[in-house]
Design an enzyme around this catalytic site. Structure first.
Site, short mmCIF file in Angstrom:
data_model
loop_
_atom_site.label_atom_id
_atom_site.label_comp_id
_atom_site.label_asym_id
_atom_site.label_seq_id
_atom_site.Cartn_x
_atom_site.Cartn_y
_atom_site.Cartn_z
N CYS A 2 0.81 -1.22 0.00
CA CYS A 2 0.00 0.00 0.00
C CYS A 2 0.84 1.28 0.00
O CYS A 2 1.89 1.33 0.63
CB CYS A 2 -0.88 0.06 1.23
SG CYS A 2 -1.84 -1.41 1.50
N ARG A 27 4.79 0.15 -6.02
CA ARG A 27 4.71 -0.65 -4.80
C ARG A 27 3.71 -1.80 -4.95
O ARG A 27 3.69 -2.72 -4.14
CB ARG A 27 4.31 0.23 -3.62
CG ARG A 27 5.34 1.29 -3.29
CD ARG A 27 4.79 2.28 -2.29
NE ARG A 27 4.64 1.72 -0.97
CZ ARG A 27 5.58 1.66 -0.04
NH1 ARG A 27 6.77 2.12 -0.32
NH2 ARG A 27 5.35 1.15 1.14
N TRP A 75 -3.04 -2.63 -1.53
CA TRP A 75 -2.67 -3.97 -1.95
C TRP A 75 -3.39 -4.90 -0.97
O TRP A 75 -3.07 -4.94 0.21
CB TRP A 75 -1.16 -4.14 -1.87
CG TRP A 75 -0.63 -5.37 -2.51
CD1 TRP A 75 -0.35 -5.56 -3.84
CD2 TRP A 75 -0.26 -6.60 -1.86
NE1 TRP A 75 0.14 -6.83 -4.04
CE2 TRP A 75 0.21 -7.48 -2.85
CE3 TRP A 75 -0.29 -7.04 -0.54
CZ2 TRP A 75 0.65 -8.77 -2.56
CZ3 TRP A 75 0.14 -8.32 -0.24
CH2 TRP A 75 0.61 -9.17 -1.25
N ASN A 99 -1.37 1.75 5.90
CA ASN A 99 -0.48 0.75 5.31
C ASN A 99 -0.05 -0.16 6.45
O ASN A 99 0.30 0.33 7.52
CB ASN A 99 0.73 1.46 4.67
CG ASN A 99 1.74 0.48 4.10
OD1 ASN A 99 1.48 -0.71 4.00
ND2 ASN A 99 2.90 1.01 3.72
N GLY A 100 -0.09 -1.47 6.24
CA GLY A 100 0.33 -2.40 7.30
C GLY A 100 -0.79 -3.33 7.68
O GLY A 100 -1.78 -3.46 6.94
N GLU A 479 18.17 -16.67 -9.89
CA GLU A 479 17.73 -15.30 -10.11
C GLU A 479 17.11 -15.16 -11.51
O GLU A 479 16.08 -14.51 -11.67
CB GLU A 479 18.91 -14.34 -9.90
CG GLU A 479 18.63 -12.88 -10.16
CD GLU A 479 17.42 -12.32 -9.40
OE1 GLU A 479 16.92 -12.96 -8.49
OE2 GLU A 479 16.99 -11.21 -9.76
N LYS A 483 13.24 -13.99 -12.17
CA LYS A 483 12.95 -12.81 -12.99
C LYS A 483 11.94 -13.16 -14.08
O LYS A 483 10.99 -12.45 -14.31
CB LYS A 483 14.27 -12.32 -13.61
CG LYS A 483 14.43 -10.86 -13.77
CD LYS A 483 14.91 -10.11 -12.56
CE LYS A 483 14.12 -10.31 -11.33
NZ LYS A 483 14.68 -9.76 -10.13
N GLU A 486 8.32 -14.01 -12.58
CA GLU A 486 7.55 -12.93 -11.95
C GLU A 486 6.99 -11.94 -12.97
O GLU A 486 5.93 -11.37 -12.75
CB GLU A 486 8.34 -12.22 -10.85
CG GLU A 486 9.45 -11.33 -11.33
CD GLU A 486 10.14 -10.58 -10.20
OE1 GLU A 486 9.45 -10.02 -9.35
OE2 GLU A 486 11.38 -10.54 -10.19
N HIS A 502 18.44 -36.68 -10.84
CA HIS A 502 17.88 -37.30 -9.64
C HIS A 502 16.38 -37.08 -9.56
O HIS A 502 15.81 -37.15 -8.46
CB HIS A 502 18.61 -36.76 -8.39
CG HIS A 502 20.08 -37.09 -8.43
ND1 HIS A 502 20.55 -38.36 -8.21
CD2 HIS A 502 21.16 -36.33 -8.74
CE1 HIS A 502 21.87 -38.37 -8.37
NE2 HIS A 502 22.26 -37.15 -8.68
N LYS A 601 6.08 -4.05 -4.50
CA LYS A 601 7.51 -3.74 -4.48
C LYS A 601 8.10 -3.87 -3.08
O LYS A 601 9.19 -4.37 -2.89
CB LYS A 601 7.73 -2.32 -5.01
CG LYS A 601 9.17 -1.88 -5.08
CD LYS A 601 9.92 -2.63 -6.14
CE LYS A 601 11.39 -2.27 -6.23
NZ LYS A 601 12.13 -3.30 -6.98
C1 F6R Z 1 12.11 -9.83 -7.31
C2 F6R Z 1 12.07 -8.92 -6.19
C3 F6R Z 1 11.78 -9.47 -4.84
C4 F6R Z 1 12.57 -8.71 -3.77
C5 F6R Z 1 12.12 -9.17 -2.38
C6 F6R Z 1 12.91 -8.49 -1.28
O1 F6R Z 1 12.45 -9.16 -8.49
O2 F6R Z 1 12.23 -7.73 -6.33
O3 F6R Z 1 12.04 -10.83 -4.80
O4 F6R Z 1 13.93 -8.92 -3.96
O5 F6R Z 1 10.76 -8.90 -2.20
O6 F6R Z 1 12.73 -7.12 -1.31
P1 F6R Z 1 13.73 -6.15 -0.59
O7 F6R Z 1 15.03 -6.25 -1.29
O8 F6R Z 1 13.12 -4.79 -0.70
O9 F6R Z 1 13.83 -6.61 0.84
#
Ligand code: F6R
Length: 606
Positions: A2, A27, A75, A99-100, A479, A483, A486, A502, A601
């Site tokens: 949020c 976000r 959110w 927010n929270g 990674e 990427k 997502e 395996h 985010k």
């Molecule tokens: C993926 C991504 C997430 C963040 C994760 C941690 O592209 O961005 O997996 O890496 O939510 O977020 P932070 O780094 O803000 O703690």
């Protein structure tokens, strides 16, 4: 997660709120709303969907016009995304955005229902609004301190009382909130990009501090209603950093910002050719004194930790455990006061990572964070902070934040290895010099854009993919896979290349493309053997290898050749093609690249 904004000044408040909320879209959200003082009352407009849906709704309902208001992007956590569940919540005399998560909302709701309050939404936030109404005695500060004593959980709140037009009240605990200030106007926001267009000056609100804003001033109070003074912060990001700057998406812009981001992050941490982390409060003596290292983070940041483990263990011969933050505290980890716990986080607000930090401190260990957002909760609560200097990362998918996190992992590994006497000064200088070459190498890696776009065109119709690699290439596979899934919604899994047989190899058919990363010279032949195993089962193989390496046709269908550097540093190089492949696949599929579905985010809830 949020986003909260608030504005008081002389401008058209609705315009400022929508504009500021648009800067927080990254976000993640599924509904939006605003509340504006208008004609002696509070005019609330809210809608499920995007900000444009809210704007459409306002065209029909009437757009509020005033000079003071609060806004929110939600959110969903408690209750589905809907108009009713959207914020602001409240009634004719009180309006709030939140927010929270209010953990004890059920108890409070039951109490309030007994007092005759009715509820229309499924949210925890409505409970706070009603609780404020219950305690309201004409004195907003008094009312807010009452509810602070009762609500549990994480929150950042923006509050308006009808009886106090032209004033915004704000309070927070465990969810971020800043108070922006400028001549004749003041703001609240969840994050700096929301206010950058108007001001660079802001205050960081601490837990249980209350801010009271009108157009002329901001006053701060503690929970005992006593005035407090706070230090003014100045954002070192400018508005361009939070705009797309001609790129189609923030993600593409941020991928291109990596040469600068890495350079800005490492340059101040290198002195006389050696890593220099003392400015962050980490001396060489401290570093070599730790018994063990734990790295705790989520998602991409955790993947940076995996590379860190590999490099620290290999170079410095110190044991490193990497944990997913949401698992860490529930496994009762064996942390001792002599241990170093490294928390990696772009936002510095991730709830699980923050909880891990608190656990580490409770156990007496040193908590060191690698954080991108200045003054964020994780940064503020850490014993030592190493800031990465990626600038604001707006796209939900992390790119530049990841590579700067990797850069810090390398500097730490080099310094620790040298401090412990495992590598010589010359070797440490040599590795540091190689790391310093990365920004320049990146300019060449970015030239692979067209190749990555081509590869993406071959992947776009796949239902499922495998990423494989060994050692550091395996860490990178994870990674790359994250990427892709997502942002393109194509299922993929990362596997240690040698582990396939395996079990997982039974999935491999001609409709399961495999991306094989093979940059580690000592493991190259072994990876190639594994690649042949999947090729023999019909898989189309896309192989990432070093420039100059000859790959036989019976090994890979397509290759992506990346510039060569020390084996240990190859993850930094390979991350860019991984990001670009995911990016172009997402674009080709027509996905919302910067704001993938269901994702936020900054994950400020557990
Ligand atoms: C993926 C991504 C997430 C963040 C994760 C941690 O592209 O961005 O997996 O890496 O939510 O977020 P932070 O780094 O803000 O703690």
């Amino acid at each position: 997660m949020c986003g909260i904004v608030g504005y008081v000044g002389k401008k058209d408040c609705t315009q400022v709120l929508i504009d500021s909320l648009s800067k927080l879209e990254y976000r993640g959200y599924d509904s939006a709303g605003i509340a504006v003082f208008e004609n002696g009352g509070i005019h609330v407009e809210k809608s499920k969907g995007r900000l444009k849906d809210l704007e459409e709704k306002m065209k029909k309902d009437g757009r509020p016009y005033g000079h003071c208001g609060i806004g929110h992007t939600r959110w969903a956590t408690h209750g589905e995304p809907s108009d009713i569940n959207s914020h602001p919540h409240g009634n004719k005399r009180i309006s709030i955005v939140h927010n929270g998560i209010i953990e004890n909302y059920k108890v409070l709701k039951t109490f309030l229902m007994e007092q005759g309050y009715g509820f229309e939404s499924e949210t925890d936030t409505e409970t706070v609004a009603k609780l404020l109404d219950y305690y309201y005695n004409g004195d907003p500060l008094d009312t807010i301190t009452h509810i602070l004593a009762e609500i549990q959980g994480s929150f950042a709140l923006g509050i308006m009382f009808r009886d106090f037009p032209g004033k915004i009240f704000a309070v927070r605990k465990d969810s971020p909130l800043i108070v922006g200030t400028s001549e004749g106007e003041n703001f609240i926001a969840s994050d700096v990009p929301a206010i950058l267009k108007y001001t660079k000056e802001y205050y960081l609100l601490e837990a249980d501090e209350i801010a009271v804003l009108d157009e002329n001033e901001v006053k701060f109070y503690n929970v005992h209603k006593a005035r407090i003074t706070k230090e003014l912060q100045v954002a070192n990001w400018d508005i361009d950093a939070a705009e797309k700057g001609g790129y189609e998406h923030f993600m593409l812009k941020e991928i291109h910002e990596q040469p600068t981001a890495v350079k800005t992050t490492i340059s101040p941490r290198i002195a006389e050719g050696l890593p220099y982390l003392e400015e962050s409060g980490l001396s060489t003596d401290m570093l070599k004194g730790y018994r063990r290292i734990f790295i705790v983070a989520c998602g991409t940041a955790m993947h940076a930790g995996l590379v860190g483990k590999y490099v620290i263990e290999k170079l410095a011969r110190v044991e490193v455990t990497v944990d997913i933050a949401s698992e860490f505290r529930y496994r009762n980890p064996l942390i001792e006061p002599e241990d170093l716990v490294i928390l990696i986080s772009q936002s510095g607000e991730t709830a699980d990572t923050l909880a891990a930090l608190r656990l580490a401190k409770d156990r007496g260990a040193t908590a060191m964070s690698v954080v991108n957002v200045k003054g964020s909760s994780i940064a503020r609560e850490s014993d030592i902070v190493i800031y990465t200097h990626a600038g604001p990362e707006i796209s939900v998918a992390s790119t530049k934040a990841y590579t700067v996190q990797l850069s810090i992992m390398y500097l730490l590994a080099f310094e620790l290895a040298y401090a412990k006497g495992v590598i010589s000064k010359e070797k440490c200088m040599e590795l540091t010099a190689s790391l310093s070459e990365i920004p320049e190498i990146y300019e060449n890696v970015l030239e692979l854009k067209n190749r990555c776009q081509f590869i993406a065109s071959k992947l776009v119709n796949a239902d499922s993919l495998l990423y494989i690699g060994r050692g550091l290439d395996y860490a990178l596979s994870m990674e790359g896979s994250l990427k892709l899934k997502e942002i393109s919604y194509i299922h993929s899994e990362a596997y240690a290349a040698g582990e396939l047989k395996h079990g997982t190899i039974s999935l491999v058919t001609e409709s399961m493309p495999v991306i094989a990363i093979a940059t580690q010279q000592d493991l190259y032949d072994k990876t190639v053997s594994n690649v042949k195993e999947v090729k023999a089962r019909g898989a189309k193989v896309f192989m990432v290898c070093r420039e100059g390496v000859e790959v036989d046709e019976d090994v890979a269908d397509y290759t992506i050749c990346v510039p060569s550097i020390d084996d240990l540093l190859m993850p930094l190089v390979v991350s860019i093609p991984m990001q670009l492949i995911a990016y172009y696949t997402s674009v080709l599929k027509g996905c919302d690249v910067d704001k993938p579905r269901n994702l936020a985010k900054s994950v400020t809830v557990e």
